[in-house]
Design a protein around this motif. Structure first.
Motif, mmCIF file in Angstrom:
data_model
loop_
_atom_site.group_PDB
_atom_site.id
_atom_site.type_symbol
_atom_site.label_atom_id
_atom_site.label_comp_id
_atom_site.label_asym_id
_atom_site.label_seq_id
_atom_site.Cartn_x
_atom_site.Cartn_y
_atom_site.Cartn_z
ATOM 1 N N ALA A 107 -26.855 -44.661 36.250
ATOM 2 C CA ALA A 107 -28.031 -43.841 35.957
ATOM 3 C C ALA A 107 -27.941 -42.501 36.665
ATOM 4 O O ALA A 107 -27.366 -42.386 37.751
ATOM 5 C CB ALA A 107 -29.305 -44.567 36.382
ATOM 6 N N PHE A 109 -31.014 -39.702 37.105
ATOM 7 C CA PHE A 109 -32.385 -39.333 36.797
ATOM 8 C C PHE A 109 -32.815 -38.122 37.624
ATOM 9 O O PHE A 109 -32.373 -37.932 38.754
ATOM 10 C CB PHE A 109 -33.330 -40.503 37.093
ATOM 11 C CG PHE A 109 -33.439 -41.512 35.970
ATOM 12 C CD1 PHE A 109 -32.325 -41.924 35.266
ATOM 13 C CD2 PHE A 109 -34.671 -42.057 35.632
ATOM 14 C CE1 PHE A 109 -32.411 -42.851 34.237
ATOM 15 C CE2 PHE A 109 -34.782 -42.994 34.604
ATOM 16 C CZ PHE A 109 -33.649 -43.387 33.899
ATOM 17 N N THR A 128 -24.541 -45.606 30.832
ATOM 18 C CA THR A 128 -25.256 -44.793 31.818
ATOM 19 C C THR A 128 -26.518 -44.215 31.188
ATOM 20 O O THR A 128 -26.500 -43.740 30.053
ATOM 21 C CB THR A 128 -24.372 -43.638 32.322
ATOM 22 O OG1 THR A 128 -23.169 -44.170 32.867
ATOM 23 C CG2 THR A 128 -25.089 -42.829 33.394
ATOM 24 N N GLN A 129 -27.633 -44.284 31.911
ATOM 25 C CA GLN A 129 -28.894 -43.732 31.438
ATOM 26 C C GLN A 129 -29.179 -42.408 32.135
ATOM 27 O O GLN A 129 -28.993 -42.274 33.347
ATOM 28 C CB GLN A 129 -30.044 -44.707 31.693
ATOM 29 C CG GLN A 129 -29.960 -45.975 30.865
ATOM 30 C CD GLN A 129 -31.205 -46.830 31.015
ATOM 31 O OE1 GLN A 129 -31.746 -46.979 32.105
ATOM 32 N NE2 GLN A 129 -31.669 -47.396 29.914
ATOM 33 N N PHE A 130 -29.631 -41.434 31.358
ATOM 34 C CA PHE A 130 -29.972 -40.109 31.872
ATOM 35 C C PHE A 130 -31.442 -39.827 31.567
ATOM 36 O O PHE A 130 -31.970 -40.280 30.550
ATOM 37 C CB PHE A 130 -29.118 -39.033 31.200
ATOM 38 C CG PHE A 130 -27.636 -39.157 31.448
ATOM 39 C CD1 PHE A 130 -27.015 -38.385 32.412
ATOM 40 C CD2 PHE A 130 -26.870 -40.050 30.709
ATOM 41 C CE1 PHE A 130 -25.647 -38.490 32.627
ATOM 42 C CE2 PHE A 130 -25.500 -40.162 30.925
ATOM 43 C CZ PHE A 130 -24.885 -39.375 31.886
ATOM 44 N N CYS A 131 -32.081 -39.062 32.439
ATOM 45 C CA CYS A 131 -33.487 -38.727 32.175
ATOM 46 C C CYS A 131 -33.947 -37.554 33.033
ATOM 47 O O CYS A 131 -33.759 -37.571 34.260
ATOM 48 C CB CYS A 131 -34.377 -39.937 32.455
ATOM 49 S SG CYS A 131 -36.134 -39.658 32.115
ATOM 50 N N SER A 133 -36.820 -36.806 34.317
ATOM 51 C CA SER A 133 -38.044 -37.603 34.488
ATOM 52 C C SER A 133 -39.217 -36.829 35.083
ATOM 53 O O SER A 133 -40.338 -37.358 35.162
ATOM 54 C CB SER A 133 -37.736 -38.812 35.370
ATOM 55 O OG SER A 133 -37.095 -38.415 36.577
ATOM 56 N N LYS A 136 -42.804 -36.526 33.442
ATOM 57 C CA LYS A 136 -43.601 -37.756 33.399
ATOM 58 C C LYS A 136 -44.376 -37.974 34.693
ATOM 59 O O LYS A 136 -45.271 -38.815 34.756
ATOM 60 C CB LYS A 136 -42.702 -38.952 33.095
ATOM 61 C CG LYS A 136 -42.183 -38.941 31.650
ATOM 62 C CD LYS A 136 -41.507 -40.234 31.274
ATOM 63 C CE LYS A 136 -41.159 -40.239 29.789
ATOM 64 N NZ LYS A 136 -40.454 -41.471 29.369
ATOM 65 N N VAL A 165 -37.605 -38.123 27.964
ATOM 66 C CA VAL A 165 -37.092 -39.361 27.374
ATOM 67 C C VAL A 165 -35.806 -39.778 28.077
ATOM 68 O O VAL A 165 -35.062 -38.951 28.608
ATOM 69 C CB VAL A 165 -36.814 -39.214 25.858
ATOM 70 C CG1 VAL A 165 -38.097 -38.934 25.104
ATOM 71 C CG2 VAL A 165 -35.770 -38.132 25.609
ATOM 72 N N VAL A 166 -35.549 -41.074 28.072
ATOM 73 C CA VAL A 166 -34.287 -41.602 28.590
ATOM 74 C C VAL A 166 -33.241 -41.459 27.480
ATOM 75 O O VAL A 166 -33.503 -41.798 26.333
ATOM 76 C CB VAL A 166 -34.432 -43.081 29.011
ATOM 77 C CG1 VAL A 166 -33.085 -43.645 29.456
ATOM 78 C CG2 VAL A 166 -35.472 -43.214 30.121
ATOM 79 N N PHE A 167 -32.063 -40.949 27.829
ATOM 80 C CA PHE A 167 -31.011 -40.792 26.827
ATOM 81 C C PHE A 167 -29.680 -41.305 27.365
ATOM 82 O O PHE A 167 -29.512 -41.489 28.574
ATOM 83 C CB PHE A 167 -30.895 -39.337 26.355
ATOM 84 C CG PHE A 167 -30.681 -38.308 27.446
ATOM 85 C CD1 PHE A 167 -29.418 -37.791 27.697
ATOM 86 C CD2 PHE A 167 -31.753 -37.833 28.198
ATOM 87 C CE1 PHE A 167 -29.215 -36.837 28.670
ATOM 88 C CE2 PHE A 167 -31.565 -36.867 29.184
ATOM 89 C CZ PHE A 167 -30.293 -36.364 29.418
ATOM 90 N N ASN A 168 -28.747 -41.548 26.452
ATOM 91 C CA ASN A 168 -27.487 -42.183 26.850
ATOM 92 C C ASN A 168 -26.360 -41.167 27.055
ATOM 93 O O ASN A 168 -26.538 -39.958 26.871
ATOM 94 C CB ASN A 168 -27.076 -43.253 25.836
ATOM 95 C CG ASN A 168 -26.845 -42.682 24.439
ATOM 96 O OD1 ASN A 168 -26.433 -41.534 24.275
ATOM 97 N ND2 ASN A 168 -27.112 -43.494 23.417
#
Length: 258
Positions: A107, A109, A128-131, A133, A136, A165-168
């Motif tokens: 991740a 973030f 892997t998650q990207f954001c 954030s 929010k 938003v969470v993106f890949n």
């Protein structure tokens, strides 16, 4: 306690974020350590590249929760001073004359996207998650935006920054934040292949090229003409440039590869 661990191998410095218990989240001490680490690496003429990575299950989760709790009670002046130190951290990586390769997994973030943006090349593992954030939480990806906008495709990254938003990894690649997406677990192997490319090059040439690329956007056209003409003339006349040209003409390996 060291929040950043630096090891060296084969002319490469490996900088590892080392707070795995909090997903390598930033706090003021870690920010200061990263800033100083890259300021020191910038002076190392014996090195060819830097790899930036995270310890544990994720690359970096952004801001530390305890640090965020402290921010609630900060005055405007305290927040501004805090933010300038964060900007200085990203700037120290972006302006490091060595090429910086990011290895991102798990991740990335919030502020971690700033780290991604200041790397010259980024290898991200699938999954892997990207954001971005920040929105929010009612705040803004303000400090990192200067670095993200310099690297990413504006039309691709803008909705990601505005929506939180969470993106890949593949979307991060399309947005220009990531250079290459590889299967999970293959990040380190790919980084070694990438490093091989840099180790083939003249170290001074790579450093001077990075400095030029970092400065072109702030120059007028006439200044660009002068700066680029001056640099190629200097490189051709330099010991490294002479060795590179002679080795090519003589069909042999240049001295830095021996």
């Amino acid at each position: 306690m060291n929040f950043v661990v630096v090891t060296e191998l084969n002319k490469v410095a490996y900088v590892k974020l080392h707070r795995p218990d909090v997903r390598n989240a930033f706090n003021p001490e870690m920010i200061a350590e990263i800033t100083q680490t890259f300021a020191d690496l910038d002076k190392r003429v014996d090195l060819a590249a830097v790899v930036l990575q995270g310890e544990g299950k994720v690359f970096c989760a952004g801001a530390d929760l305890n640090w965020m709790r402290e921010m609630v009670n900060f005055s405007f002046a305290q927040n501004r001073e805090d933010s300038l130190k964060l900007f200085a951290m990203f700037e120290s990586i972006a302006n490091c004359s060595l090429p910086v390769i990011g290895m991102v997994h798990g991740a990335a973030f919030g502020g971690a996207l700033g780290l991604v943006a200041v790397c010259d090349e980024v290898i991200a593992e699938e999954g892997t998650q990207f954001c971005f954030s920040e929105v929010k939480l009612g705040i803004a990806p303000a400090v990192i935006s200067a670095f993200v906008n310099r690297k990413a495709v504006a039309g691709k990254v803008r909705p990601l920054m505005l929506s939180g938003v969470v993106f890949n990894s593949h979307i991060a690649h399309q947005a220009g934040l990531v250079t290459e997406v590889v299967p999970q677990g293959e990040g380190h192997t790919t980084v070694q292949k990438v490093l091989h490319n840099y180790l083939q090059c003249g170290r001074e040439a790579v450093r001077e090229t990075k400095k030029l690329l970092n400065s072109l956007s702030s120059m007028t056209w006439e200044q660009q003409k002068e700066a680029t003409s001056k640099l190629i003339a200097e490189r051709r006349a330099s010991a490294e440039g002479q060795e590179g040209l002679k080795s090519f003409l003589e069909k042999r390996e240049p001295s830095w590869r021996v």
